[in-house]
Motif scaffolding. Structure first.
Motif, PDB file in Angstrom:
ATOM      1  N   ALA A  62       0.855  -1.185   0.000  1.00 50.33           N
ATOM      2  CA  ALA A  62       0.000   0.000   0.000  1.00 50.33           C
ATOM      3  C   ALA A  62       0.889   1.232   0.000  1.00 50.33           C
ATOM      4  O   ALA A  62       1.746   1.387   0.873  1.00 50.33           O
ATOM      5  CB  ALA A  62      -0.917   0.011   1.227  1.00 50.33           C
ATOM      6  N   SER A  63       0.710   2.099  -1.005  1.00 51.12           N
ATOM      7  CA  SER A  63       1.504   3.324  -1.138  1.00 51.12           C
ATOM      8  C   SER A  63       0.586   4.537  -1.006  1.00 51.12           C
ATOM      9  O   SER A  63      -0.436   4.617  -1.694  1.00 51.12           O
ATOM     10  CB  SER A  63       2.211   3.359  -2.500  1.00 51.12           C
ATOM     11  OG  SER A  63       3.045   2.226  -2.654  1.00 51.12           O
ATOM     12  N   LEU A  64       0.958   5.462  -0.137  1.00 49.81           N
ATOM     13  CA  LEU A  64       0.134   6.643   0.154  1.00 49.81           C
ATOM     14  C   LEU A  64       0.751   7.879  -0.481  1.00 49.81           C
ATOM     15  O   LEU A  64       1.940   8.143  -0.327  1.00 49.81           O
ATOM     16  CB  LEU A  64       0.030   6.834   1.668  1.00 49.81           C
ATOM     17  CG  LEU A  64      -0.776   8.019   2.177  1.00 49.81           C
ATOM     18  CD1 LEU A  64      -2.245   7.873   1.820  1.00 49.81           C
ATOM     19  CD2 LEU A  64      -0.612   8.158   3.693  1.00 49.81           C
ATOM     20  N   GLY A 129      -9.288  12.127   3.277  1.00 56.10           N
ATOM     21  CA  GLY A 129      -8.814  13.412   2.783  1.00 56.10           C
ATOM     22  C   GLY A 129      -8.334  13.277   1.346  1.00 56.10           C
ATOM     23  O   GLY A 129      -8.499  12.235   0.714  1.00 56.10           O
ATOM     24  N   GLU A 130      -7.749  14.328   0.822  1.00 56.30           N
ATOM     25  CA  GLU A 130      -7.318  14.310  -0.580  1.00 56.30           C
ATOM     26  C   GLU A 130      -5.982  13.574  -0.707  1.00 56.30           C
ATOM     27  O   GLU A 130      -4.922  14.159  -0.938  1.00 56.30           O
ATOM     28  CB  GLU A 130      -7.254  15.737  -1.133  1.00 56.30           C
ATOM     29  CG  GLU A 130      -8.647  16.350  -1.233  1.00 56.30           C
ATOM     30  CD  GLU A 130      -8.714  17.499  -2.206  1.00 56.30           C
ATOM     31  OE1 GLU A 130      -7.714  17.823  -2.855  1.00 56.30           O
ATOM     32  OE2 GLU A 130      -9.806  18.089  -2.312  1.00 56.30           O
ATOM     33  N   ARG A 131      -6.085  12.272  -0.542  1.00 59.60           N
ATOM     34  CA  ARG A 131      -4.927  11.385  -0.643  1.00 59.60           C
ATOM     35  C   ARG A 131      -5.326  10.173  -1.476  1.00 59.60           C
ATOM     36  O   ARG A 131      -6.495   9.781  -1.507  1.00 59.60           O
ATOM     37  CB  ARG A 131      -4.464  10.909   0.739  1.00 59.60           C
ATOM     38  CG  ARG A 131      -4.073  12.020   1.697  1.00 59.60           C
ATOM     39  CD  ARG A 131      -3.706  11.442   3.052  1.00 59.60           C
ATOM     40  NE  ARG A 131      -3.315  12.476   4.003  1.00 59.60           N
ATOM     41  CZ  ARG A 131      -4.161  13.130   4.789  1.00 59.60           C
ATOM     42  NH1 ARG A 131      -5.467  12.852   4.725  1.00 59.60           N
ATOM     43  NH2 ARG A 131      -3.732  14.051   5.631  1.00 59.60           N
ATOM     44  N   THR A 132      -4.360   9.560  -2.102  1.00 61.79           N
ATOM     45  CA  THR A 132      -4.585   8.341  -2.869  1.00 61.79           C
ATOM     46  C   THR A 132      -3.746   7.216  -2.281  1.00 61.79           C
ATOM     47  O   THR A 132      -2.567   7.399  -1.987  1.00 61.79           O
ATOM     48  CB  THR A 132      -4.192   8.538  -4.353  1.00 61.79           C
ATOM     49  OG1 THR A 132      -5.061   9.503  -4.948  1.00 61.79           O
ATOM     50  CG2 THR A 132      -4.315   7.228  -5.124  1.00 61.79           C
ATOM     51  N   ILE A 133      -4.367   6.070  -2.100  1.00 62.34           N
ATOM     52  CA  ILE A 133      -3.645   4.869  -1.698  1.00 62.34           C
ATOM     53  C   ILE A 133      -3.686   3.906  -2.879  1.00 62.34           C
ATOM     54  O   ILE A 133      -4.761   3.531  -3.353  1.00 62.34           O
ATOM     55  CB  ILE A 133      -4.249   4.216  -0.449  1.00 62.34           C
ATOM     56  CG1 ILE A 133      -4.127   5.168   0.748  1.00 62.34           C
ATOM     57  CG2 ILE A 133      -3.550   2.887  -0.151  1.00 62.34           C
ATOM     58  CD1 ILE A 133      -4.727   4.622   2.025  1.00 62.34           C
ATOM     59  N   ALA A 159      -4.416  -1.389   6.157  1.00 65.35           N
ATOM     60  CA  ALA A 159      -4.569  -1.040   7.573  1.00 65.35           C
ATOM     61  C   ALA A 159      -3.265  -0.513   8.157  1.00 65.35           C
ATOM     62  O   ALA A 159      -3.254   0.449   8.942  1.00 65.35           O
ATOM     63  CB  ALA A 159      -5.058  -2.256   8.362  1.00 65.35           C
ATOM     64  N   ILE A 160      -2.153  -1.113   7.771  1.00 73.62           N
ATOM     65  CA  ILE A 160      -0.849  -0.663   8.267  1.00 73.62           C
ATOM     66  C   ILE A 160      -0.533   0.737   7.742  1.00 73.62           C
ATOM     67  O   ILE A 160      -0.070   1.613   8.482  1.00 73.62           O
ATOM     68  CB  ILE A 160       0.249  -1.650   7.850  1.00 73.62           C
ATOM     69  CG1 ILE A 160       0.035  -2.994   8.543  1.00 73.62           C
ATOM     70  CG2 ILE A 160       1.632  -1.101   8.187  1.00 73.62           C
ATOM     71  CD1 ILE A 160       0.930  -4.096   8.017  1.00 73.62           C
ATOM     72  N   ALA A 161      -0.786   0.964   6.449  1.00 71.28           N
ATOM     73  CA  ALA A 161      -0.508   2.278   5.855  1.00 71.28           C
ATOM     74  C   ALA A 161      -1.348   3.372   6.501  1.00 71.28           C
ATOM     75  O   ALA A 161      -0.849   4.474   6.768  1.00 71.28           O
ATOM     76  CB  ALA A 161      -0.763   2.222   4.347  1.00 71.28           C
ATOM     77  N   LEU A 162      -2.615   3.079   6.763  1.00 72.07           N
ATOM     78  CA  LEU A 162      -3.480   4.068   7.408  1.00 72.07           C
ATOM     79  C   LEU A 162      -3.008   4.365   8.827  1.00 72.07           C
ATOM     80  O   LEU A 162      -3.000   5.522   9.264  1.00 72.07           O
ATOM     81  CB  LEU A 162      -4.923   3.566   7.425  1.00 72.07           C
ATOM     82  CG  LEU A 162      -5.630   3.534   6.061  1.00 72.07           C
ATOM     83  CD1 LEU A 162      -6.985   2.851   6.185  1.00 72.07           C
ATOM     84  CD2 LEU A 162      -5.793   4.943   5.492  1.00 72.07           C
ATOM     85  N   LYS A 163      -2.614   3.335   9.548  1.00 68.13           N
ATOM     86  CA  LYS A 163      -2.125   3.548  10.919  1.00 68.13           C
ATOM     87  C   LYS A 163      -0.853   4.384  10.917  1.00 68.13           C
ATOM     88  O   LYS A 163      -0.694   5.292  11.737  1.00 68.13           O
ATOM     89  CB  LYS A 163      -1.867   2.192  11.598  1.00 68.13           C
ATOM     90  CG  LYS A 163      -1.405   2.299  13.044  1.00 68.13           C
ATOM     91  CD  LYS A 163      -1.285   0.933  13.662  1.00 68.13           C
ATOM     92  CE  LYS A 163      -0.844   0.916  15.113  1.00 68.13           C
ATOM     93  NZ  LYS A 163      -0.705   2.136  15.835  1.00 68.13           N
ATOM     94  N   LYS A 164       0.035   4.114   9.990  1.00 71.20           N
ATOM     95  CA  LYS A 164       1.288   4.853   9.898  1.00 71.20           C
ATOM     96  C   LYS A 164       1.042   6.328   9.634  1.00 71.20           C
ATOM     97  O   LYS A 164       1.789   7.199  10.109  1.00 71.20           O
ATOM     98  CB  LYS A 164       2.158   4.258   8.791  1.00 71.20           C
ATOM     99  CG  LYS A 164       3.566   4.838   8.707  1.00 71.20           C
ATOM    100  CD  LYS A 164       4.407   4.082   7.693  1.00 71.20           C
ATOM    101  CE  LYS A 164       5.827   4.635   7.623  1.00 71.20           C
ATOM    102  NZ  LYS A 164       6.668   3.886   6.654  1.00 71.20           N
ATOM    103  N   ALA A 165      -0.035   6.644   8.887  1.00 70.34           N
ATOM    104  CA  ALA A 165      -0.365   8.032   8.554  1.00 70.34           C
ATOM    105  C   ALA A 165      -1.358   8.648   9.534  1.00 70.34           C
ATOM    106  O   ALA A 165      -1.880   9.734   9.287  1.00 70.34           O
ATOM    107  CB  ALA A 165      -0.945   8.092   7.140  1.00 70.34           C
ATOM    108  N   LEU A 167      -4.346   7.679  10.165  1.00 72.25           N
ATOM    109  CA  LEU A 167      -5.641   7.746   9.491  1.00 72.25           C
ATOM    110  C   LEU A 167      -6.481   6.494   9.754  1.00 72.25           C
ATOM    111  O   LEU A 167      -7.397   6.175   8.985  1.00 72.25           O
ATOM    112  CB  LEU A 167      -5.433   7.903   7.980  1.00 72.25           C
ATOM    113  CG  LEU A 167      -4.842   9.226   7.505  1.00 72.25           C
ATOM    114  CD1 LEU A 167      -4.428   9.133   6.039  1.00 72.25           C
ATOM    115  CD2 LEU A 167      -5.847  10.360   7.709  1.00 72.25           C
ATOM    116  N   SER A 168      -6.207   5.817  10.854  1.00 68.69           N
ATOM    117  CA  SER A 168      -6.918   4.571  11.142  1.00 68.69           C
ATOM    118  C   SER A 168      -8.430   4.767  11.250  1.00 68.69           C
ATOM    119  O   SER A 168      -9.204   3.842  10.981  1.00 68.69           O
ATOM    120  CB  SER A 168      -6.391   3.935  12.433  1.00 68.69           C
ATOM    121  OG  SER A 168      -5.056   3.490  12.256  1.00 68.69           O
TER     122      SER A 168
END
Length: 257
Positions: A62-64, A129-133, A159-165, A167-168
């Motif tokens: 997953a890339s944010l 928000g205005e982000r793309t995963i 889930a890991i990418a959202l937690k890191k940002a 954004l969970s």
């Protein structure tokens, strides 16, 4: 190689000896293949999970990015998209790289759209928000059920990418996918390649941990199947995804611990 050690489990189900003798793998009708989920395999991605389901192995990342596609600019919401591909020797014979052909196959396009839909169904895009995963699912080894393994592993990477940002809160549901089919052994869960290639009916279920249905794909190969058979396949899918939800949570708990 760094990363979280894989979480593994062989499902503990009541084995019917008579039926097991009729399934090539020796599994019971309601038994998943062995599953492992290894986190942190792709060390540079915001989230990654290497999922193994029997002989199928898929690397999900997953890339944010802090941008959205043009059609979503200034609309206050984000986007989740997916790409799917198979390595040339993921199967028994070498397949040509689609990049070398200059276009994706219809199968590839259909699967990556399915993955994207499945993950968008479990995220509040306004809270993103205005982000793309971007989810990348690369099949290392294929033994049936690659799209289902991709969805299940991709949810963990997401889930890991959202937690890191931080954004969970945007994550609204837990999603996993499993195949079921009608075979010579009757209705069975989690088809491997041998079963899938000869099944009388093949279905893929994308379900949430709260019992919601995200998507169902089903095809009869020879003759139509009955409503009762469909509901038996759905029952098996709920058992199978229940195991996968447990595996997803165990992997995340180990990662967070």
């Amino acid at each position: 190689m760094t990363g979280t050690p894989p979480v593994s489990q062989t499902p503990d189900t009541a084995l019917s000896a008579a039926l097991a003798a009729r399934r090539p793998s020796g599994r019971a009708a309601d038994e998943n293949r062995a599953v492992t989920i290894e986190l942190g395999f792709a060390r540079h991605a915001e989230g990654s999970a290497l999922i193994r389901v029997g002989g199928t192995e898929v690397l999900c990342t997953a890339s944010l990015e802090d941008r959205v596609p043009p059609f979503l600019r200034n609309k206050g919401q984000g986007w989740i998209t997916a790409e799917y591909g198979m390595l040339p020797r993921a199967t028994h014979t070498r397949g040509n790289r689609e990049a070398a052909k200059g276009k994706q196959s219809g199968r590839t396009q259909e699967i990556q759209r399915l993955i994207g839909r499945a993950l968008r169904a479990c995220v509040d895009l306004k809270k993103l928000g205005e982000r793309t995963i971007t989810i990348d699912c690369d099949v290392l080894n294929a033994d049936g059920g690659t799209r289902c393994a991709s969805i299940t592993g991709a949810w963990v990477a997401l889930a890991i990418a959202l937690k890191k940002a931080n954004l969970s809160k945007a994550l609204t549901a837990q999603v996993a996918a499993v195949s079921c089919g009608l075979t010579k052994a009757g209705p069975v869960l989690d088809l491997d390649y041998v079963e899938d290639s000869s099944a009388q009916a093949d279905t893929n279920f994308v379900l949430t941990s709260k019992g919601g249905i995200v998507e169902i794909q089903g095809t009869a190969e020879e003759s139509p199947f009955e409503e009762a058979e469909f509901f038996e396949l759905l029952r098996l899918a709920k058992i199978g995804t229940g195991t996968l939800f447990t595996m997803q949570n165990a992997a995340l708990d180990q990662h967070n611990g």
